[in-house]
Design a protein around this motif. Structure first.
Motif, PDB file in Angstrom:
ATOM      1  N   ASP A 125       0.824  -1.214   0.000  1.00  0.00           N
ATOM      2  CA  ASP A 125       0.000   0.000   0.000  1.00  0.00           C
ATOM      3  C   ASP A 125       0.860   1.267   0.000  1.00  0.00           C
ATOM      4  O   ASP A 125       2.002   1.276   0.444  1.00  0.00           O
ATOM      5  CB  ASP A 125      -0.915   0.012   1.225  1.00  0.00           C
ATOM      6  CG  ASP A 125      -1.831  -1.197   1.234  1.00  0.00           C
ATOM      7  OD1 ASP A 125      -1.925  -1.883   0.208  1.00  0.00           O
ATOM      8  OD2 ASP A 125      -2.444  -1.460   2.284  1.00  0.00           O
ATOM      9  N   ASN A 126       0.249   2.341  -0.469  1.00  0.00           N
ATOM     10  CA  ASN A 126       0.801   3.703  -0.451  1.00  0.00           C
ATOM     11  C   ASN A 126       1.956   3.914  -1.425  1.00  0.00           C
ATOM     12  O   ASN A 126       1.917   4.837  -2.225  1.00  0.00           O
ATOM     13  CB  ASN A 126       1.249   4.108   0.958  1.00  0.00           C
ATOM     14  CG  ASN A 126       0.085   4.158   1.932  1.00  0.00           C
ATOM     15  OD1 ASN A 126      -1.019   4.569   1.564  1.00  0.00           O
ATOM     16  ND2 ASN A 126       0.309   3.724   3.163  1.00  0.00           N
ATOM     17  N   ASN A 131       0.119   0.324  -7.718  1.00  0.00           N
ATOM     18  CA  ASN A 131      -0.824   1.414  -7.451  1.00  0.00           C
ATOM     19  C   ASN A 131      -0.315   2.737  -7.992  1.00  0.00           C
ATOM     20  O   ASN A 131      -1.095   3.576  -8.466  1.00  0.00           O
ATOM     21  CB  ASN A 131      -1.075   1.529  -5.948  1.00  0.00           C
ATOM     22  CG  ASN A 131      -2.165   0.579  -5.473  1.00  0.00           C
ATOM     23  OD1 ASN A 131      -2.760  -0.124  -6.269  1.00  0.00           O
ATOM     24  ND2 ASN A 131      -2.403   0.553  -4.175  1.00  0.00           N
ATOM     25  N   ASP A 132       0.995   2.951  -7.914  1.00  0.00           N
ATOM     26  CA  ASP A 132       1.561   4.186  -8.455  1.00  0.00           C
ATOM     27  C   ASP A 132       1.340   4.265  -9.964  1.00  0.00           C
ATOM     28  O   ASP A 132       0.996   5.329 -10.500  1.00  0.00           O
ATOM     29  CB  ASP A 132       3.050   4.250  -8.124  1.00  0.00           C
ATOM     30  CG  ASP A 132       3.696   5.528  -8.636  1.00  0.00           C
ATOM     31  OD1 ASP A 132       3.391   6.612  -8.089  1.00  0.00           O
ATOM     32  OD2 ASP A 132       4.496   5.454  -9.588  1.00  0.00           O
ATOM     33  N   THR A 135      -2.278   4.946 -10.691  1.00  0.00           N
ATOM     34  CA  THR A 135      -2.591   6.350 -10.401  1.00  0.00           C
ATOM     35  C   THR A 135      -2.120   7.254 -11.530  1.00  0.00           C
ATOM     36  O   THR A 135      -2.829   8.185 -11.936  1.00  0.00           O
ATOM     37  CB  THR A 135      -1.927   6.773  -9.079  1.00  0.00           C
ATOM     38  OG1 THR A 135      -2.379   5.927  -8.018  1.00  0.00           O
ATOM     39  CG2 THR A 135      -2.268   8.217  -8.754  1.00  0.00           C
ATOM     40  N   PRO A 143      -2.453   6.337  -4.675  1.00  0.00           N
ATOM     41  CA  PRO A 143      -1.666   5.123  -4.441  1.00  0.00           C
ATOM     42  C   PRO A 143      -2.181   4.242  -3.318  1.00  0.00           C
ATOM     43  O   PRO A 143      -1.746   3.110  -3.182  1.00  0.00           O
ATOM     44  CB  PRO A 143      -0.267   5.667  -4.118  1.00  0.00           C
ATOM     45  CG  PRO A 143      -0.490   7.073  -3.660  1.00  0.00           C
ATOM     46  CD  PRO A 143      -1.678   7.571  -4.415  1.00  0.00           C
ATOM     47  N   ASP A 144      -3.100   4.779  -2.497  1.00  0.00           N
ATOM     48  CA  ASP A 144      -3.668   3.964  -1.418  1.00  0.00           C
ATOM     49  C   ASP A 144      -5.112   3.564  -1.699  1.00  0.00           C
ATOM     50  O   ASP A 144      -5.830   3.111  -0.808  1.00  0.00           O
ATOM     51  CB  ASP A 144      -3.608   4.736  -0.099  1.00  0.00           C
ATOM     52  CG  ASP A 144      -4.349   6.069  -0.174  1.00  0.00           C
ATOM     53  OD1 ASP A 144      -4.673   6.509  -1.295  1.00  0.00           O
ATOM     54  OD2 ASP A 144      -4.588   6.671   0.890  1.00  0.00           O
ATOM     55  N   GLY A 147      -6.014  -1.607  -1.457  1.00  0.00           N
ATOM     56  CA  GLY A 147      -5.137  -2.256  -0.482  1.00  0.00           C
ATOM     57  C   GLY A 147      -4.921  -3.714  -0.860  1.00  0.00           C
ATOM     58  O   GLY A 147      -5.551  -4.610  -0.277  1.00  0.00           O
ATOM     59  N   TRP A 148      -4.043  -3.948  -1.810  1.00  0.00           N
ATOM     60  CA  TRP A 148      -3.830  -5.300  -2.318  1.00  0.00           C
ATOM     61  C   TRP A 148      -3.490  -6.288  -1.200  1.00  0.00           C
ATOM     62  O   TRP A 148      -3.991  -7.408  -1.184  1.00  0.00           O
ATOM     63  CB  TRP A 148      -2.720  -5.306  -3.368  1.00  0.00           C
ATOM     64  CG  TRP A 148      -2.979  -4.485  -4.578  1.00  0.00           C
ATOM     65  CD1 TRP A 148      -2.486  -3.235  -4.851  1.00  0.00           C
ATOM     66  CD2 TRP A 148      -3.819  -4.830  -5.685  1.00  0.00           C
ATOM     67  NE1 TRP A 148      -2.959  -2.790  -6.063  1.00  0.00           N
ATOM     68  CE2 TRP A 148      -3.777  -3.749  -6.595  1.00  0.00           C
ATOM     69  CE3 TRP A 148      -4.602  -5.943  -5.995  1.00  0.00           C
ATOM     70  CZ2 TRP A 148      -4.483  -3.753  -7.797  1.00  0.00           C
ATOM     71  CZ3 TRP A 148      -5.296  -5.959  -7.194  1.00  0.00           C
ATOM     72  CH2 TRP A 148      -5.239  -4.871  -8.085  1.00  0.00           C
ATOM     73  N   SER A 150      -3.614  -5.418   2.211  1.00  0.00           N
ATOM     74  CA  SER A 150      -4.187  -5.020   3.500  1.00  0.00           C
ATOM     75  C   SER A 150      -5.702  -5.141   3.548  1.00  0.00           C
ATOM     76  O   SER A 150      -6.292  -4.998   4.621  1.00  0.00           O
ATOM     77  CB  SER A 150      -3.793  -3.573   3.830  1.00  0.00           C
ATOM     78  OG  SER A 150      -4.292  -2.680   2.842  1.00  0.00           O
ATOM     79  N   ASP A 151      -6.341  -5.380   2.421  1.00  0.00           N
ATOM     80  CA  ASP A 151      -7.791  -5.533   2.370  1.00  0.00           C
ATOM     81  C   ASP A 151      -8.130  -7.014   2.513  1.00  0.00           C
ATOM     82  O   ASP A 151      -7.793  -7.823   1.631  1.00  0.00           O
ATOM     83  CB  ASP A 151      -8.327  -4.996   1.046  1.00  0.00           C
ATOM     84  CG  ASP A 151      -9.849  -4.980   0.999  1.00  0.00           C
ATOM     85  OD1 ASP A 151     -10.474  -5.607   1.882  1.00  0.00           O
ATOM     86  OD2 ASP A 151     -10.406  -4.358   0.079  1.00  0.00           O
TER      87      ASP A 151
END
Length: 291
Positions: A125-126, A131-132, A135, A143-144, A147-148, A150-151
């Motif tokens: 994440d982040n 994610n970057d 985005t 980027p958050d 949550g690949w 964390s979800d």
């Protein structure tokens, strides 16, 4: 020396290795599952099938078993679909696919731990690279946004991505080898009779590939079901045990909590994989038989 005796002589070293490092530990595992073992006090008390009863009543075990089944199904289905598509492409291109085949096999040479670390940096994440990138192209808001790892709802599918990326090349390689053994005149006759590409694939190629498909599905199914390192390096079973499979549960019970008795009762895990493998073998393995 007779051929039979010579073959037995060649297999003897491998048989001894399997007996010492596979068969004997399995025997000890089954024996330990019948005892309540206190490793610190060095005591053992016979409890019979109590460990198995406790295991089947444990919600953590049932949840881990379900996650293992889902993870295995997702990984094997994705790898078989992508591997078959790649194998058909290589077979169609013929000798022109040599360079492409070489490049496609590179992930197979990477250790699972390294693959897990690589995809952890991609999916974290982040500041994860995936994610970057999403985005930057405007597909997500930030980027958050996803949550690949964390979800809890998607983490099990996220940790499957490295496994799919890592071993799809193995599936493609085995299926490609099987395609080489399909008589070309059979496929050509089907085309001359007006069979479409889809009909040729499902009625000619796949039935003739039954033995190869059986080997691929059984090998990859067992391997995916016992996945440990590639998941542990990414999430260690989290968040909220959402990616904890049976391998991680056994590790947590035996190594971290020091309860070898209940962990040994995970022989149910081995029995389940054996039953599934035998069922898949009987359903798919029909070499030389009628499709």
């Amino acid at each position: 020396m007779p051929d039979r005796r010579f073959a037995l002589l060649l297999m003897a070293p491998a048989a001894v290795f399997m007996a010492v490092f596979v068969a004997w530990p399995l025997v000890r595992l089954v024996a330990d599952s019948l005892y309540d073992i206190d490793a610190l006090a060095d005591t053992r008390s016979f409890v019979g099938l109590a460990n198995y009863a406790d295991l089947l009543a444990d919600p953590d075990f049932r949840a881990a078993a379900w996650r293992t089944a889902v993870y295995t199904a997702v990984v094997v289905a994705a790898e078989f679909t992508l591997g078959l598509a790649a194998a058909l492409l290589f077979h169609t291109l013929g000798q022109r696919s040599r360079l492409l085949r070489t490049l496609f096999l590179y992930p197979l040479m990477i250790a699972p731990v390294v693959a897990g670390l690589l995809w952890r940096f991609l999916l974290v994440d982040n500041f994860g690279l995936l994610n970057d990138l999403l985005t930057r192209v405007g597909l997500i808001s930030g980027p958050d946004a996803i949550g690949w790892l964390s979800d809890p709802d998607i983490v099990l599918f996220s940790v499957a991505l490295p496994d799919i990326w890592l071993t799809t090349s193995f599936v493609a390689l085995v299926l490609f080898a099987g395609l080489q053994n399909i008589p070309g005149d059979v496929v050509e006759a089907a085309r001359l009779d007006g069979a479409s590409p889809a009909q040729t694939l499902f009625r000619i190629i796949l039935p003739l590939l039954r033995p190869v498909i059986a080997v691929v599905l059984i090998v990859r199914g067992i391997d995916a079901a016992r996945a440990f390192d590639i998941i542990a390096i990414q999430t260690n079973g989290g968040p909220q045990q959402a990616s904890e499979t049976l391998s991680l549960l056994v590790y947590r019970t035996m190594v971290r909590f020091g309860e070898p008795g209940p962990a040994a009762a995970a022989t149910l895990y081995l029995v389940a994989m054996l039953v599934v493998a035998v069922a898949a073998f009987g359903a798919l393995w029909r070499p030389g038989g009628k499709p």
